[in-house]
Design a protein around this motif. Structure first.
Motif: not given
Lengths: 403, 403
Positions: A29-30, A349, A374, A380-381, B361-362, B375-380
């Motif tokens: 993480l940042p 994460h 990403l 992404p997962m 985690r942004p 486009k987010g990390s939680l997925g589509p």
């Protein structure tokens, strides 16, 4: 993938080679909003160059929001669903101290603790006695406890923790904890969960009785509790499941242990990352699958040392050309889980992952980092246990399904 | 996540706070090709600023292509798999009219209908009689029907619709519908699915017999049909499953009802969105989890009023600073499902979702909108019921799994 589906599809007689390079606790993480993660911060020209020829994504070690321990996290990377293939606490503890667990051994995690005159636990960690004191107590118990028919082996861990192993014929680990996991209670009876474990529970009760007698005049560690009784699981072996000759290379006991758990051949402990790569080179011709474990990314994450974690990633980057020079058919680069220095602990994460092969369809990503991954084609997962079938496919080891 | 896996991992004694802000029917569609959705059109500086510090994605309420009703959609947001945790039609109808359903009550959805001289249904909605007429008929039936051993409670809904509730000892809702759900047929017998529901089916048949007698000279509503006999489900309670003290804040009965169904504490109906935020502020210290429901995004979507739906989103955006001022550890912003104004109905389209926490985690997304969330990390297309474990993780409420 269901092992029964995979089995008839495995090609025979191949020698294509797969390397699984695991940087423990890699994901980060940042430290402050708008910043970069450890991996994003690291200067890593070799990893970035490889990203251009790879597919990328973020893998999820367990389920959404679940943080894995080291055991389940590695089991997933080895292609086993870690929720289904659960490892007992006692077995994990034994792996962690490099104990050579035998198939019939029953192991448990032990705590020295402090009880009052009525046997009520008043400190579950016996005031965090020093590691040497814990080791002395293990020796004292080993010298004084005699249980006809079985052997008791106690191995000290850190401070108040030790590993309990019962060895003998006909043992069964289906026994309840004696550790109530809170203070203000007496230790529990070890109860059998099935008729098959009745005898084992009696041995454990006898051990507890004798141990309390030996410890009664000690202070503060005047008693003990045990939890997670378990035996080596009877799982399908990695080499059989995936049709590979596998070799594990690691510096620390836990990781050599989980590799042994699935039946990999395990090298003696390496003393450095460089030696790990030496071992890889020296054994290249004799195996098809190489699990190479880098520990210190996780250690520095747990310490909250962002910069040192970045440094380890940079050292791995510098070693990468030696791995690539071996011309692996597939090189997987990932972590077992995230250990953000910001959190000083494992976290849930998803983990940045890169799969290189001449057969991958590059997804246009030019950097190996959390945010870059990403946008990658692995998503992404995705579940960590999908990596093994993907690696086999890219090593051209899976036949088509159906005609 | 399987509740049995989660249970032993919940940390105890924490007071971190989670807010679930649901804009009903939030997801939308552009009216014409190349245009923007309702959410993309709305001016929402506060939501967009939050996106920069959040993880984003699109959640799928049920399965691919399936459009949820309000009940299942909320059950999913509350962390229960809505396919497994199905709510009976009768129970949902009772919740929708704010009926205080008791654990043993059997409820059903009723329609007044028109039958010919042979009892054949010729209009399932009795010519859509006015709401007042429906209410009068409910009163007429209530005054005239007497069934020894049980009480019948009828509550008018809109037009020809009403809620039927049977109250008394030993009832069981496993009874078949009397509603054949088509014209040209007679009403069906209420049959018991098990010996335990035989008595209940007899009460229902007796109700139907007396009701037809009372209604026979009415026109056009000279009969009735019932469907979805059901009782309050015996589900694990939300507070137990997730280790939270939960509070539900909503303006409309249905949403207070589904929250009550999982055992949340439910505030009296708020009269405005501002009052909902007042309630949140006033109860901040006494709960850990706050479900805040915004209705009108859905209402305007159902009306086909694109601009009015945009306006509600902008009003919510203006209220956001009041929520953030409370410093929630986790703020989830989502909808229960999509209700595109273009379609004037619920739809299957995944729902834009944002999870804010200091531990997220942004993912570099700077806008809260359908295309940005892609486009987010939680997925589509992640399952809605993953949001609860993710929220717990980001509120630091889950221990790691395995060692």
């Amino acid at each position: 993938m269901d092992f029964d589906i995979l089995q008839p599809l495995l090609k025979k007689g191949l020698t294509t080679k797969i390397v699984l390079l695991v940087m423990d606790g890699l994901g980060g993480l940042p430290i402050s909003p708008g910043g970069k993660t450890e991996l994003e911060t690291a200067k890593k020209p070799n990893l970035n160059a490889l990203a251009e020829k790879s597919v990328l994504g973020l893998q999820q070690p367990l389920l959404a929001g679940m943080t894995p321990g080291s055991g389940p996290a590695h089991i997933g990377l080895f292609g086993y669903d870690p929720i289904h293939y659960a490892i007992g606490r006692g077995v994990l503890s034994a792996l962690g101290v490099d104990f050579d667990l035998q198939p019939n051994d029953v192991s448990a995690r032990g705590n020295f603790c402090t009880v009052d005159e009525n046997g009520i636990i008043i400190d579950r960690r016996a005031g965090r006695i020093p590691t040497e004191k814990g080791a002395q107590l293990c020796t004292l118990l080993s010298e004084n406890i005699k249980i006809p028919g079985v052997e008791v082996i106690l191995t000290p861990e850190k401070e108040y923790r030790f590993v309990f192993v019962l060895r003998g014929p006909g043992l069964n680990g289906e026994v309840s904890d004696t550790d109530p996991q809170s203070t203000g209670k007496k230790a529990l009876q070890a109860e059998p969960f099935s008729p098959d474990s009745k005898k084992t529970s009696e041995y454990i009760q006898e051990f507890v009785r004798q141990a309390n007698d030996v410890l009664k005049n000690q202070s503060p560690a005047n008693s003990l509790v045990l939890r997670g009784f378990s035996q080596l699981p009877k799982w399908p072996r990695f080499n059989d499941v995936f049709g590979l000759r596998s070799l594990a290379i690691a510096m620390y006991p836990m990781y050599r242990g989980v590799a042994k758990l699935v039946g990999m051949t395990v090298m003696p402990a390496a003393q450095s990352m460089e030696e790990e790569i030496d071992m890889l080179e020296q054994n290249w011709n004799n195996y098809d699958f190489f699990f190479v474990h880098i520990k210190k990314t996780d250690s520095y994450g747990e310490d909250g040392n962002f910069d040192a974690k970045v440094g380890i990633i940079e050292q791995v980057d510098a070693l990468l050309p030696r791995i690539l020079a071996l011309k692996p058919d597939v090189l997987l680069v990932t972590g077992d889980h995230s250990t953000p220095a910001k959190m000083r602990s494992h976290s849930w994460h998803p983990v940045p992952t890169m799969l290189y092969s001449e057969l991958c369809r590059p997804d246009g990503i030019r950097e190996y980092g959390e945010r870059a991954c990403l946008k990658g084609s692995l998503g992404p997962m995705f579940p960590s246990y999908d990596l093994m079938p993907l690696a086999l496919a890219h090593a051209n080891r899976i036949e088509k399904f159906g005609a």
